[in-house]
Enzyme design. Structure first.
Site, PDB file in Angstrom:
ATOM      1  N   GLU A 170       0.831  -1.222   0.000  1.00  0.00           N
ATOM      2  CA  GLU A 170       0.000   0.000   0.000  1.00  0.00           C
ATOM      3  C   GLU A 170       0.860   1.264   0.000  1.00  0.00           C
ATOM      4  OE1 GLU A 170      -2.656  -0.566   3.355  1.00  0.00           O
ATOM      5  OE2 GLU A 170      -4.046  -1.657   2.126  1.00  0.00           O
ATOM      6  N   GLU A 361      -5.556  -8.253  -1.167  1.00  0.00           N
ATOM      7  CA  GLU A 361      -6.199  -8.118   0.151  1.00  0.00           C
ATOM      8  C   GLU A 361      -7.652  -7.768  -0.069  1.00  0.00           C
ATOM      9  OE1 GLU A 361      -4.558  -5.492   3.138  1.00  0.00           O
ATOM     10  OE2 GLU A 361      -2.517  -5.934   2.477  1.00  0.00           O
TER      11      GLU A 361
HETATM   12  C1  BG6 Z   1      -4.217  -3.038   4.891  1.00  0.00           C
HETATM   13  C2  BG6 Z   1      -2.868  -3.527   5.306  1.00  0.00           C
HETATM   14  O1  BG6 Z   1      -4.260  -1.659   5.113  1.00  0.00           O
HETATM   15  O2  BG6 Z   1      -5.333  -3.442   5.567  1.00  0.00           O
HETATM   16  C3  BG6 Z   1      -2.873  -4.673   6.307  1.00  0.00           C
HETATM   17  O3  BG6 Z   1      -2.074  -3.874   4.212  1.00  0.00           O
HETATM   18  C4  BG6 Z   1      -4.012  -4.471   7.266  1.00  0.00           C
HETATM   19  O4  BG6 Z   1      -1.618  -4.727   6.918  1.00  0.00           O
HETATM   20  C5  BG6 Z   1      -5.318  -4.508   6.490  1.00  0.00           C
HETATM   21  O5  BG6 Z   1      -4.038  -5.376   8.310  1.00  0.00           O
HETATM   22  C6  BG6 Z   1      -6.561  -4.393   7.346  1.00  0.00           C
HETATM   23  O6  BG6 Z   1      -6.467  -3.305   8.178  1.00  0.00           O
HETATM   24  P1  BG6 Z   1      -6.655  -3.445   9.742  1.00  0.00           P
HETATM   25  O7  BG6 Z   1      -6.338  -2.128  10.271  1.00  0.00           O
HETATM   26  O8  BG6 Z   1      -8.074  -3.848   9.917  1.00  0.00           O
HETATM   27  O9  BG6 Z   1      -5.705  -4.501  10.183  1.00  0.00           O
END
Ligand code: BG6
Length: 468
Positions: A170, A361
């Site tokens: 990201e 993701e």
């Molecule tokens: C993304 C990141 O922003 O979202 C991850 O690449 C992160 O590292 C994921 O865990 C979800 O966000 P969060 O804050 O719910 O863990």
């Protein structure tokens, strides 16, 4: 619904959120070791016992059990990151740490044992702490050289073992989260825009250098860039709102344009000019950027947002801000839920960059309740997660029908892990429940949730089960 032959189904994690073992086998500290509350508060001076990431889910010691469960679900790909500070404990060391290198040899071998292809993020929010303290992270040009040494080491070591690489997680989040994303200790409010964009420039150069080296050292390797994807909708059809969206999009598209087109776009040059931002760069760096663009485009997708003159700023812990969309529901953590946004962003990115896309993701952070499974074990009845993933996959299928080439899909936090933004355990994304609580208690035992068996069917049918 049928997905393309060879579609890479899987799941994703990051070293700092799951491995734990923060000071074992020669690992140095990284920024996460002093961020016990994620991005909610500033860093501590040293690791504190309330920091859940120090133990994570103990993946460092339990990865064999976990990979076996991923294999049972049918994973074709597993995305994880290499913790830079396991390989170079301070980041600027002359020699790598052999025990750190060995750990990832073993991890990748375990994946291959089950025919699972590793997809590796080279830098996922885990800059070695020394590089933050001594150099102020990516603001400093020297980081390029340290990163180069690190990638050269891991490419030479893991060639033939890892085919898919992502240079920075990201990368666009550095604009809002300079410490998390860029290892920059100067607080955001005190950081000049010139320093911020200089840091971006250094990351772009490092990314291009990694792409060049990857292609030289591992001719079969595919290198992708990774951005936080955020479809942005206008609050109204007022032309001012539409232009507000266009401008907001520029701050995300900029990162893709740099990786895919390899040159500074006109809209960014204008912004630099009008804001008095100076970014130092050499002709050699500009050449490197132009000649070493990425093979594919990858992104995370969680939610969308709105822009416009009116409307309320979103209060969620979302890393990117934006305004509330009155048409969308939100997760328990205030992130809007927008499956159609995934189809929209896939089309938009392909139209813009004409590169294969990889969703690395996607998922729902939710509170889970562990219940008896009726067979003497425990499980979680996570129908809400199944619904979320189902609806997103249906939209992904629609984008494929639209003609968008999609390489694969890895859900975020395929096994419960520590949240990046809030550093909680209770914000769970996994198909596998991990018995650990926000106060650090728990046995760390693993329990497949209902979604585990659902995803297993989706993968086995290559998407056809989504129609049921
Ligand atoms: C993304 C990141 O922003 O979202 C991850 O690449 C992160 O590292 C994921 O865990 C979800 O966000 P969060 O804050 O719910 O863990």
């Amino acid at each position: 619904m049928k997905f393309p032959e060879g579609f890479l189904w899987g799941g994703a994690v990051a070293a700092n959120q799951c491995e734990g073992a923060y000071n074992e086998d020669g690992k140095g500290l990284d920024i996460q070791d002093v961020m016990p509350k994620g991005v909610l508060t500033g860093p501590t001076k040293e690791p504190t016992p309330d920091n859940l990431k120090l133990t994570g889910i103990d993946f460092y010691h339990r990865y064999k059990e976990d990979i076996k469960l991923f294999a049972e679900m049918g994973f074709k790909v597993f995305r994880t990151s290499i913790a830079w500070s396991r390989i170079f404990p301070n980041g600027d060391d002359a020699e790598p740490n052999e025990k750190g290198l060995q750990f990832y040899d073993d991890l990748f071998a375990e994946c291959h044992k089950y025919g699972i292809e590793p997809l590796v993020t080279i830098s996922h929010y885990e800059t070695p702490l020394h590089l933050a303290e001594q150099y102020n992270g990516w603001v400093n040009h020297d980081l390029i050289g340290f990163y180069e040494r690190y990638v050269r080491t891991i490419f030479n070591r893991y060639k033939g073992k890892v085919k898919y690489w992502l240079t920075f997680n990201e990368i666009n989040s550095v604009l809002r989260q300079p410490l998390l994303s860029g290892g920059i200790l100067t607080p955001r409010e005190e950081l000049s825009l010139s320093d911020l964009y200089q840091a971006c420039h250094h990351e772009f150069v490092a990314s291009a250098l990694a792409t060049k080296l990857a292609h030289e050292i591992m001719p079969d390797a595919k290198v992708g860039r990774m951005i936080l994807a955020l479809p942005i909708y206008p609050l109204t059809p007022a032309p001012d709102d539409v232009l507000a969206v266009m401008e907001a999009n520029h701050f995300n598209d900029f990162f893709g344009d740099m990786h895919v087109r390899g040159r500074y776009p006109g809209y960014m040059k204008r912004y630099f000019r009008e804001q008095g931002i100076t970014v130092n760069m050499t002709a050699e760096e500009e050449k490197l950027l132009a000649e070493n663009t990425v093979d594919f485009v990858s992104f995370s997708y969680y939610s969308s947002l709105c822009e416009g003159r009116k409307g309320k700023e979103s209060e969620s812990a979302n890393l990117m801000g934006g305004k509330d969309n009155p048409y969308l529901k939100k997760s328990e953590w205030g992130w809007t839920i927008d499956p159609q946004g995934l189809r929209y962003v896939l089309n938009r990115y392909y139209d813009r960059w004409q590169k294969p896309l990889f969703i690395v993701e996607n998922g729902l952070g939710a509170k889970d309740v562990l219940v008896d499974d009726g067979k003497g074990g425990k499980t979680v009845e996570d129908d809400y997660r199944i619904e979320f993933l189902h609806d997103h996959l249906v939209q992904l299928g629609e984008a494929i029908k639209d003609g968008v080439p999609v390489m694969g899909y890895t859900t975020w936090g395929c096994i419960d892990l520590v949240s990046a933004s809030t550093a909680q355990m209770s914000k769970r994304y996994g198909f596998i429940y991990v018995d650990r609580n926000d106060d650090g208690t728990g046995s760390l035992a693993r329990y497949p949730k209902k979604s585990f068996y659902w995803y297993q069917k989706v993968i086995a049918s290559n998407g056809a089960a989504l129609d049921e």
